[in-house]
Write an enzyme that holds these catalytic residues in place. Sequence first.
Site, short mmCIF file in Angstrom:
data_model
loop_
_atom_site.label_atom_id
_atom_site.label_comp_id
_atom_site.label_asym_id
_atom_site.label_seq_id
_atom_site.Cartn_x
_atom_site.Cartn_y
_atom_site.Cartn_z
N THR A 289 0.85 -1.19 0.00
CA THR A 289 0.00 0.00 0.00
C THR A 289 0.88 1.24 0.00
O THR A 289 1.87 1.33 0.73
CB THR A 289 -0.92 0.03 1.23
OG1 THR A 289 -1.86 -1.06 1.14
CG2 THR A 289 -1.71 1.33 1.31
N PHE B 118 1.02 5.16 0.83
CA PHE B 118 0.39 6.20 1.63
C PHE B 118 0.94 7.56 1.22
O PHE B 118 2.09 7.67 0.80
CB PHE B 118 0.70 6.00 3.12
CG PHE B 118 0.10 4.75 3.73
CD1 PHE B 118 -1.06 4.83 4.50
CD2 PHE B 118 0.70 3.52 3.56
CE1 PHE B 118 -1.61 3.70 5.07
CE2 PHE B 118 0.16 2.37 4.13
CZ PHE B 118 -1.01 2.47 4.89
#
Length: 276
Positions: A168, A170
Site C-alpha cells: 500500500t 500512503f
Amino acid sequence: MAYQGEPGANSHIACADAYPDAEPVACASFEDAFAAVSDGSADLAMIPIDNTLAGRVADIHHFLPTSGLHIVGEYFLPIHFDLLVVPGTAIDQVREVHSHVHALGQCRKIIREHGFVPVISGDTAGAAREVAEWADPTKAALATPLAAQTYGLETLARHVEDEDHNTTRFVVLSRTPDVPPVGIGPTVTTFIFNVRNIPAALYKALGGFATNGINMTKLESYMVGGAFAATMFLAEVDGHPDEPALARALEELAFFSTEVQVMGVYPAHPHRAENP
C-alpha cells in the site's frame, strides 16, 4: 499523526515506521483524519491512496482537492496479514474469519483451505479487537502483527496473504506545503486538472509532458459534482515544478485546462527506485 482505523491497523504501522517519534491518532473515518489536520488536532495525516492488489483507495481522490491540505511525503508499506485467535485456540476450532473486505479478498487461499466463513468488518484492527472481546474460539481475525500485540491475540499463521507483492502506498498530508529544493534527489509532483471542453483536449494537454521528456507515473479520472461531463484527473509525474522541463509541461497543461492544482511536491520514496 492522524490515521484512519483502530490501533493496530496498517495505517498505524505506517505512522510508526515513517514517523517513530510522532504520536499516532486513530480516527474513525478518512474525513475525521483530514479534519484532525485541518483543525490542528494533528500536524500530519497518513492516508492510503493505492494498493497493488485492490487499486486506488475509494474516496481519497474526492477528499484531496477540497481538503486544503498538501502532500508532503509518501510511504510504501508491504502488507502482511496474520490469522489471529484468542489464546489457546486450535485452528480446527475456527469457523469464521473476520476482517476488512480487502483483507478477506487478499487471503482467499487460507479461507478456502480451512473452509472458513468470511465475515466483513469495518477494518482489520477492528476485527481483531472484536475477536478479543468475543473470546470465542470459533472466530478468528485477519489482521496485523501489531493488532495481535495490541489486543492480546495469538497468531495461528503468519503472512497468509495470497500475494507477496501486496503493498500500500500512503501519502502524508499537512496544513502547509513543504516543497523540497530542486536537485536534492528524486521528486514527485502530484496535481489535479480539469481539461477544457474542446476536441482532443486531453491529448493536447498531456502532449507537453511527452515533448519535454517528463515521466508520468499516474493518471486517473473520476467524476465530480455528479455530472458525467465534469471529469477531473489526478496525475503524478517525476520531477520538480521549478525544473524547466516540468515547468514547460505544466504551462502547456494549463493552456488546455480549466483548472490545475498542485497537491504536493515531495521526495520520492526509495521504494520507487527499488521497484521500477
